[in-house]
Each structure stands twice: as C-alpha cells, then as structure tokens.
Design a protein around this motif. Sequence first.
Motif, PDB file in Angstrom:
ATOM      1  N   GLU A  75      45.850  57.076 -56.437  1.00 23.04           N
ATOM      2  CA  GLU A  75      46.860  56.019 -56.333  1.00 23.04           C
ATOM      3  C   GLU A  75      47.413  55.962 -54.911  1.00 23.04           C
ATOM      4  OE1 GLU A  75      51.010  54.602 -58.500  1.00 23.04           O
ATOM      5  OE2 GLU A  75      49.896  56.299 -59.321  1.00 23.04           O
ATOM      6  N   THR A  76      47.621  57.109 -54.300  1.00 32.01           N
ATOM      7  CA  THR A  76      48.101  57.165 -52.924  1.00 32.01           C
ATOM      8  C   THR A  76      47.099  56.528 -51.969  1.00 32.01           C
ATOM      9  OG1 THR A  76      49.314  59.194 -53.404  1.00 32.01           O
ATOM     10  CG2 THR A  76      48.892  58.700 -51.087  1.00 32.01           C
ATOM     11  N   VAL A  77      45.826  56.851 -52.150  1.00 36.01           N
ATOM     12  CA  VAL A  77      44.784  56.273 -51.299  1.00 36.01           C
ATOM     13  C   VAL A  77      44.703  54.762 -51.503  1.00 36.01           C
ATOM     14  CG1 VAL A  77      42.293  56.212 -50.868  1.00 36.01           C
ATOM     15  CG2 VAL A  77      43.452  58.398 -51.145  1.00 36.01           C
ATOM     16  N   ALA A  78      44.873  54.297 -52.730  1.00 37.48           N
ATOM     17  CA  ALA A  78      44.853  52.858 -53.006  1.00 37.48           C
ATOM     18  C   ALA A  78      46.031  52.157 -52.324  1.00 37.48           C
ATOM     19  CB  ALA A  78      44.880  52.607 -54.500  1.00 37.48           C
ATOM     20  N   ILE A  79      47.192  52.770 -52.356  1.00 40.47           N
ATOM     21  CA  ILE A  79      48.377  52.186 -51.713  1.00 40.47           C
ATOM     22  C   ILE A  79      48.166  52.086 -50.207  1.00 40.47           C
ATOM     23  CG2 ILE A  79      50.804  52.619 -51.157  1.00 40.47           C
ATOM     24  CD1 ILE A  79      50.998  53.924 -53.981  1.00 40.47           C
ATOM     25  N   ILE A  80      47.683  53.169 -49.605  1.00 40.55           N
ATOM     26  CA  ILE A  80      47.448  53.174 -48.159  1.00 40.55           C
ATOM     27  C   ILE A  80      46.351  52.164 -47.806  1.00 40.55           C
ATOM     28  CG2 ILE A  80      46.616  54.578 -46.225  1.00 40.55           C
ATOM     29  CD1 ILE A  80      48.042  56.965 -47.541  1.00 40.55           C
ATOM     30  N   GLY A  81      45.323  52.078 -48.630  1.00 39.58           N
ATOM     31  CA  GLY A  81      44.236  51.132 -48.386  1.00 39.58           C
ATOM     32  C   GLY A  81      44.688  49.680 -48.445  1.00 39.58           C
ATOM     33  N   LYS A  82      45.522  49.359 -49.433  1.00 38.90           N
ATOM     34  CA  LYS A  82      46.023  47.981 -49.543  1.00 38.90           C
ATOM     35  C   LYS A  82      46.930  47.633 -48.375  1.00 38.90           C
ATOM     36  CE  LYS A  82      45.476  47.523 -54.481  1.00 38.90           C
ATOM     37  NZ  LYS A  82      46.084  47.198 -55.765  1.00 38.90           N
ATOM     38  N   ARG A  83      47.749  48.571 -47.950  1.00 39.03           N
ATOM     39  CA  ARG A  83      48.616  48.319 -46.798  1.00 39.03           C
ATOM     40  C   ARG A  83      47.787  48.171 -45.531  1.00 39.03           C
ATOM     41  NH1 ARG A  83      51.912  45.667 -44.169  1.00 39.03           N
ATOM     42  NH2 ARG A  83      53.103  46.755 -42.594  1.00 39.03           N
ATOM     43  N   ALA A  84      46.713  48.960 -45.405  1.00 37.53           N
ATOM     44  CA  ALA A  84      45.830  48.849 -44.240  1.00 37.53           C
ATOM     45  C   ALA A  84      45.169  47.470 -44.198  1.00 37.53           C
ATOM     46  CB  ALA A  84      44.769  49.943 -44.276  1.00 37.53           C
ATOM     47  N   ASN A  85      44.799  46.931 -45.356  1.00 41.43           N
ATOM     48  CA  ASN A  85      44.232  45.582 -45.395  1.00 41.43           C
ATOM     49  C   ASN A  85      45.250  44.548 -44.934  1.00 41.43           C
ATOM     50  OD1 ASN A  85      41.724  46.398 -46.301  1.00 41.43           O
ATOM     51  ND2 ASN A  85      42.223  46.101 -48.456  1.00 41.43           N
ATOM     52  N   GLN A  86      46.510  44.692 -45.350  1.00 44.74           N
ATOM     53  CA  GLN A  86      47.556  43.766 -44.918  1.00 44.74           C
ATOM     54  C   GLN A  86      47.744  43.823 -43.395  1.00 44.74           C
ATOM     55  OE1 GLN A  86      50.958  45.117 -47.125  1.00 44.74           O
ATOM     56  NE2 GLN A  86      50.417  43.952 -48.963  1.00 44.74           N
ATOM     57  N   ILE A  87      47.762  45.024 -42.849  1.00 48.77           N
ATOM     58  CA  ILE A  87      47.932  45.192 -41.407  1.00 48.77           C
ATOM     59  C   ILE A  87      46.738  44.609 -40.667  1.00 48.77           C
ATOM     60  CG2 ILE A  87      48.093  46.892 -39.536  1.00 48.77           C
ATOM     61  CD1 ILE A  87      49.635  48.676 -41.539  1.00 48.77           C
ATOM     62  N   SER A  88      45.547  44.839 -41.194  1.00 46.18           N
ATOM     63  CA  SER A  88      44.331  44.325 -40.575  1.00 46.18           C
ATOM     64  C   SER A  88      44.336  42.799 -40.501  1.00 46.18           C
ATOM     65  CB  SER A  88      43.115  44.816 -41.349  1.00 46.18           C
ATOM     66  OG  SER A  88      41.938  44.271 -40.817  1.00 46.18           O
ATOM     67  N   VAL A  89      44.736  42.154 -41.580  1.00 48.90           N
ATOM     68  CA  VAL A  89      44.797  40.693 -41.602  1.00 48.90           C
ATOM     69  C   VAL A  89      45.824  40.188 -40.592  1.00 48.90           C
ATOM     70  CG1 VAL A  89      45.482  38.720 -43.030  1.00 48.90           C
ATOM     71  CG2 VAL A  89      43.947  40.443 -43.955  1.00 48.90           C
ATOM     72  N   GLU A  90      46.967  40.856 -40.537  1.00 50.86           N
ATOM     73  CA  GLU A  90      48.014  40.457 -39.591  1.00 50.86           C
ATOM     74  C   GLU A  90      47.529  40.605 -38.149  1.00 50.86           C
ATOM     75  OE1 GLU A  90      52.451  41.981 -38.271  1.00 50.86           O
ATOM     76  OE2 GLU A  90      51.698  42.496 -40.254  1.00 50.86           O
ATOM     77  N   MET A  91      46.850  41.716 -37.844  1.00 49.43           N
ATOM     78  CA  MET A  91      46.337  41.938 -36.502  1.00 49.43           C
ATOM     79  C   MET A  91      45.281  40.894 -36.139  1.00 49.43           C
ATOM     80  SD  MET A  91      46.000  46.073 -36.422  1.00 49.43           S
ATOM     81  CE  MET A  91      45.539  46.266 -34.717  1.00 49.43           C
ATOM     82  N   LYS A  92      44.414  40.587 -37.073  1.00 52.68           N
ATOM     83  CA  LYS A  92      43.350  39.622 -36.822  1.00 52.68           C
ATOM     84  C   LYS A  92      43.918  38.227 -36.565  1.00 52.68           C
ATOM     85  CE  LYS A  92      39.052  37.854 -38.693  1.00 52.68           C
ATOM     86  NZ  LYS A  92      38.097  37.872 -39.788  1.00 52.68           N
ATOM     87  N   GLN A  93      44.912  37.824 -37.344  1.00 52.42           N
ATOM     88  CA  GLN A  93      45.534  36.521 -37.150  1.00 52.42           C
ATOM     89  C   GLN A  93      46.231  36.449 -35.799  1.00 52.42           C
ATOM     90  OE1 GLN A  93      48.070  36.171 -40.565  1.00 52.42           O
ATOM     91  NE2 GLN A  93      46.453  35.311 -41.854  1.00 52.42           N
TER      92      GLN A  93
END
Length: 110
Positions: free
Chosen positions: A29-47
């Motif tokens: 669950e911890t890895v899933a939380i960190i992974g989902k947040r990393a995806n959000q950050i990645s999208v923000e950085m890309k935009q």
Amino acid sequence: MDYRKTNAPSNTVTRDMMKLSADTGNVYETVAIIGKRANQISVEMKQDLEKKLQEFASFNDNLEEVFENREQIEISRYYEKLPKPTLIAAQEYEEGKVYYKNPAKEKNNF
C-alpha cells in the motif's frame, strides 16, 4: 508542492521499508501511494516543461535553427538535473506531506 524547491536527493537512496510502511501497515500500500504521487508529479513536470518549450516552437524545419536554440537546451538540461518524480514522492511521503485514504479500510470501519 513545488517540485523545483524540494530537498529530495538527486540520486537513489536506500530506505528502511518497515519504517516507511509504518503508517499504513502494508508495504504494498505504501509503494502504491508513493507510485501514484510520483505519477502526479511526473505529469505536472511534463506539462510545465511543454509549456516552457512551447515558447521556442517553430513550424518550419531547418538544421540551422537546431543549433541556435541554446535557451531551449538549457531548459531541457535543467529539467534533466531535477530529482526524479519517484524520489520526490518518496521524500514527500517520509515528511508526511502526502494525503491518502483507503476507501476499503474506511468502509470496514463503518
């Protein structure tokens, strides 16, 4: 969170998974939380990067222009030197800056 002002390391860091998963009680669950947040950050950085590079966009292709856009190259290098989204997300999780909830656990509590 402004990812440009983060204090996350730029290299991989070994973390104690038991200490990291103490909040959730589940490593996965911890890895899933960190992974989902990393995806959000990645999208923000890309935009953000696309928005900055859009200023230099040209609609005609010639080889001379590739060498002239030093500003575009510098912007790209800056973003390459930033910490990776997974490292930023892990740092945010450790600092308690990530809000998460598990609907399955909340359903069981009612």
